[in-house]
Motif scaffolding. Structure first.
Motif, PDB file in Angstrom:
ATOM      1  N   PRO A 175      34.089  39.513  92.175  1.00  0.00           N
ATOM      2  CA  PRO A 175      34.169  40.621  91.214  1.00  0.00           C
ATOM      3  C   PRO A 175      35.316  40.426  90.242  1.00  0.00           C
ATOM      4  N   ALA A 176      35.215  41.062  89.092  1.00  0.00           N
ATOM      5  CA  ALA A 176      36.313  41.031  88.123  1.00  0.00           C
ATOM      6  C   ALA A 176      37.531  41.743  88.708  1.00  0.00           C
ATOM      7  N   LYS A 177      38.715  41.257  88.356  1.00  0.00           N
ATOM      8  CA  LYS A 177      39.953  41.841  88.875  1.00  0.00           C
ATOM      9  C   LYS A 177      40.868  42.205  87.706  1.00  0.00           C
ATOM     10  N   TYR A 178      41.392  43.441  87.746  1.00  0.00           N
ATOM     11  CA  TYR A 178      42.298  43.936  86.706  1.00  0.00           C
ATOM     12  C   TYR A 178      43.649  44.252  87.358  1.00  0.00           C
ATOM     13  N   SER A 179      44.704  43.712  86.793  1.00  0.00           N
ATOM     14  CA  SER A 179      46.050  43.987  87.299  1.00  0.00           C
ATOM     15  C   SER A 179      46.887  44.548  86.160  1.00  0.00           C
ATOM     16  N   PHE A 180      47.272  45.820  86.295  1.00  0.00           N
ATOM     17  CA  PHE A 180      48.065  46.465  85.251  1.00  0.00           C
ATOM     18  C   PHE A 180      49.375  46.955  85.861  1.00  0.00           C
ATOM     19  N   GLU A 181      50.368  46.104  85.850  1.00  0.00           N
ATOM     20  CA  GLU A 181      51.671  46.496  86.364  1.00  0.00           C
ATOM     21  C   GLU A 181      52.380  47.415  85.377  1.00  0.00           C
TER      22      GLU A 181
ATOM     23  N   GLU B 112      51.320  49.940  82.469  1.00  0.00           N
ATOM     24  CA  GLU B 112      50.174  50.584  81.832  1.00  0.00           C
ATOM     25  C   GLU B 112      50.264  50.571  80.309  1.00  0.00           C
ATOM     26  N   LYS B 113      51.459  50.453  79.767  1.00  0.00           N
ATOM     27  CA  LYS B 113      51.605  50.433  78.314  1.00  0.00           C
ATOM     28  C   LYS B 113      51.013  49.148  77.709  1.00  0.00           C
ATOM     29  N   ASN B 114      50.976  48.088  78.512  1.00  0.00           N
ATOM     30  CA  ASN B 114      50.492  46.811  78.005  1.00  0.00           C
ATOM     31  C   ASN B 114      48.998  46.598  78.230  1.00  0.00           C
ATOM     32  N   GLY B 115      48.400  47.384  79.102  1.00  0.00           N
ATOM     33  CA  GLY B 115      47.020  47.141  79.476  1.00  0.00           C
ATOM     34  C   GLY B 115      46.093  48.292  79.163  1.00  0.00           C
ATOM     35  N   MET B 116      44.940  47.968  78.576  1.00  0.00           N
ATOM     36  CA  MET B 116      43.933  48.984  78.283  1.00  0.00           C
ATOM     37  C   MET B 116      42.597  48.291  78.054  1.00  0.00           C
ATOM     38  N   ILE B 117      41.526  48.850  78.599  1.00  0.00           N
ATOM     39  CA  ILE B 117      40.187  48.340  78.356  1.00  0.00           C
ATOM     40  C   ILE B 117      39.334  49.485  77.823  1.00  0.00           C
ATOM     41  N   LYS B 118      38.744  49.285  76.664  1.00  0.00           N
ATOM     42  CA  LYS B 118      37.940  50.322  76.039  1.00  0.00           C
ATOM     43  C   LYS B 118      36.742  49.675  75.349  1.00  0.00           C
ATOM     44  N   ASP B 119      35.544  50.202  75.617  1.00  0.00           N
ATOM     45  CA  ASP B 119      34.318  49.721  74.979  1.00  0.00           C
ATOM     46  C   ASP B 119      34.190  48.209  75.138  1.00  0.00           C
ATOM     47  N   ALA B 120      33.966  47.763  76.374  1.00  0.00           N
ATOM     48  CA  ALA B 120      33.881  46.330  76.639  1.00  0.00           C
ATOM     49  C   ALA B 120      32.913  46.058  77.782  1.00  0.00           C
ATOM     50  N   LEU B 121      32.339  44.871  77.764  1.00  0.00           N
ATOM     51  CA  LEU B 121      31.557  44.360  78.887  1.00  0.00           C
ATOM     52  C   LEU B 121      32.396  43.283  79.567  1.00  0.00           C
ATOM     53  N   ILE B 122      32.709  43.481  80.841  1.00  0.00           N
ATOM     54  CA  ILE B 122      33.542  42.547  81.594  1.00  0.00           C
ATOM     55  C   ILE B 122      32.684  41.939  82.709  1.00  0.00           C
ATOM     56  N   SER B 123      32.571  40.625  82.729  1.00  0.00           N
ATOM     57  CA  SER B 123      31.707  39.941  83.691  1.00  0.00           C
ATOM     58  C   SER B 123      32.461  39.596  84.971  1.00  0.00           C
TER      59      SER B 123
END
Length: 412
Positions: A304-310, A312-323
């Motif tokens: 599975p896809a993995k997201y690591s946001f230590e 939060e100011k640097n990370g954001m996902i909006k309107d995207a397809l993530i494989s």
């Protein structure tokens, strides 16, 4: 015209599909530098050809010949591993047919010549009808409605059509019809397309799909092959048949599988980018999540896809397809498609872009309005899409400002 009645499913056995997948795809270069156009990835996990093949399967058509030619290795492999789903004992098949040179020493000289050089397939299968399809369009279409319409209205050839903005119509075959939907004029890629009489802003154009009665098809392509012509359906066969045969239009209405009559010819880089980015809208015209019309493909086994946001100011996902298989670390992604096995480093951003399989994006990288082909490594701190003049020194830049990096490109 005759009203459409429920389709006789036994007729599926009498239809042979010939899918034309041999074009060079020059307008999609550099995405076609190493692969045929139908094999170009689309929507993260698919290939372009998957959409036409899925239409066939969802319509019940299971006798399919894929006519290949240029740079077909990637496409051949995809068909072998992803579409090996047919049962020969039930007279189902998908066959990959490169140029056989049975009729001449030439490769395919045009769309009709590709069929002409494979007349032996028609002699072997003896279908009542032949459905000619292209492998570079994105749409959902139940071909059973087309077949039913063709039979009930006793057509020799039926050409599915759709309305297109007049400014775009010169890319297609522009169709003129009478009050009974009979085609009376066909002009392939005209410089000055004729608008519809009822709407001067649009033209009726061919979708590049043709349903022939086999006997008429064979007769016309043999006649055409005897002449020194382009050997093309749009330029030669259809204009000739208008004068001799019963040629009808079939206006495509989406078959209820889309919020609009969605059909896209993604033959240019800008059209390809736009069609991909359309998928990330909240309510896209082309819905990949429509479980009534599944799109089949082959996918490697990734976690599975993995997201690591230590932070939060640097990370954001909006309107995207993530494989699957992606590792995203403190990165921002917006209006983008991220294909499998992509790594994105911290404090990087990807906006309005298509990132293909196996791409490695370093830290503090900024990418905007770009297409990054497979297995490209983007070093830390690099910016793509922010200075088009500078980008043009090493990338392809389209008319609309989309920056394209070719497969396995070495960046420094």
């Amino acid at each position: 015209m005759t009203m459409i009645r429920p389709f006789d499913h036994t007729l599926y056995r009498k239809v042979l599909v010939m899918l034309l997948a041999g074009g060079k795809g020059e307008r999609l270069y550099p995405l076609t530098r190493d692969r045929a156009k139908p094999a170009v990835p689309f929507g993260g996990v698919y290939r372009i050809i998957d959409f036409t093949l899925s239409n066939c399967i969802n319509s019940g058509l299971r006798k399919i010949c894929v006519l290949t030619q240029y740079k077909s290795y990637s496409l051949d492999r995809h068909l072998r591993v992803g579409w090996n789903i047919f049962n020969s004992e039930l007279d189902e098949f998908i066959e990959n047919i490169p140029p056989q040179k049975r009729t001449s020493e030439m490769w395919y000289l045009g769309t009709s010549d590709a069929v002409y050089q494979n007349i032996y397939v028609l002699e072997r299968e003896r279908p009542e009808m032949v459905l000619i399809l292209a492998g570079d369009h994105i749409y959902k279409m139940d071909y059973s409605e087309l077949i039913n319409y063709h039979i009930l209205n006793k057509a020799d050839l039926t050409v599915p059509c759709i309305e297109a903005p007049l400014e775009d119509a010169s890319r297609f075959g522009v169709v003129g019809v009478d009050n009974n939907s009979r085609i009376i004029d066909f002009d392939e890629k005209p410089l000055n397309p004729k608008p519809l009489p009822t709407n001067k802003n649009v033209a009726l154009v061919s979708m590049g799909i043709y349903l022939f009665n086999t006997e008429v098809l064979v007769r016309r392509i043999i006649e055409n092959a005897k002449n020194d012509t382009n050997r093309d359906f749009g330029k030669n066969i259809i204009p000739t048949m208008i004068q001799k045969d019963r040629v009808l239009s079939f206006v495509f209405n989406g078959n209820g599988h889309s919020t609009a009559n969605y059909w896209r010819d993604i033959g240019t880089l800008d059209a390809y980018w736009e069609a991909n980015i359309d998928l990330v809208k909240k309510n896209p015209d082309f819905d990949l999540f429509d479980d009534t019309w599944p799109i089949r493909t082959y996918n490697k086994q990734y976690p599975p896809a993995k997201y690591s946001f230590e932070n939060e100011k640097n990370g954001m996902i909006k309107d995207a397809l993530i494989s699957n298989g992606c590792l995203i670390n403190d990165a921002s992604i917006g209006k983008s498609i991220i294909s499998p096995n992509v790594t994105i480093g911290s404090e990087s951003s990807v906006m309005g872009s298509i990132i293909m399989e196996g791409v490695r994006i370093g830290k503090n990288v900024k990418i905007k309005n770009a297409i990054i082909d497979k297995h490209v490594t983007i070093p830390d701190g690099m910016k793509i899409g922010y200075d088009l003049q500078n980008d043009g020194k090493q990338f392809t830049v389209t008319e609309k400002g989309v920056v394209v990096a070719h497969k396995e490109m070495h960046l420094i």
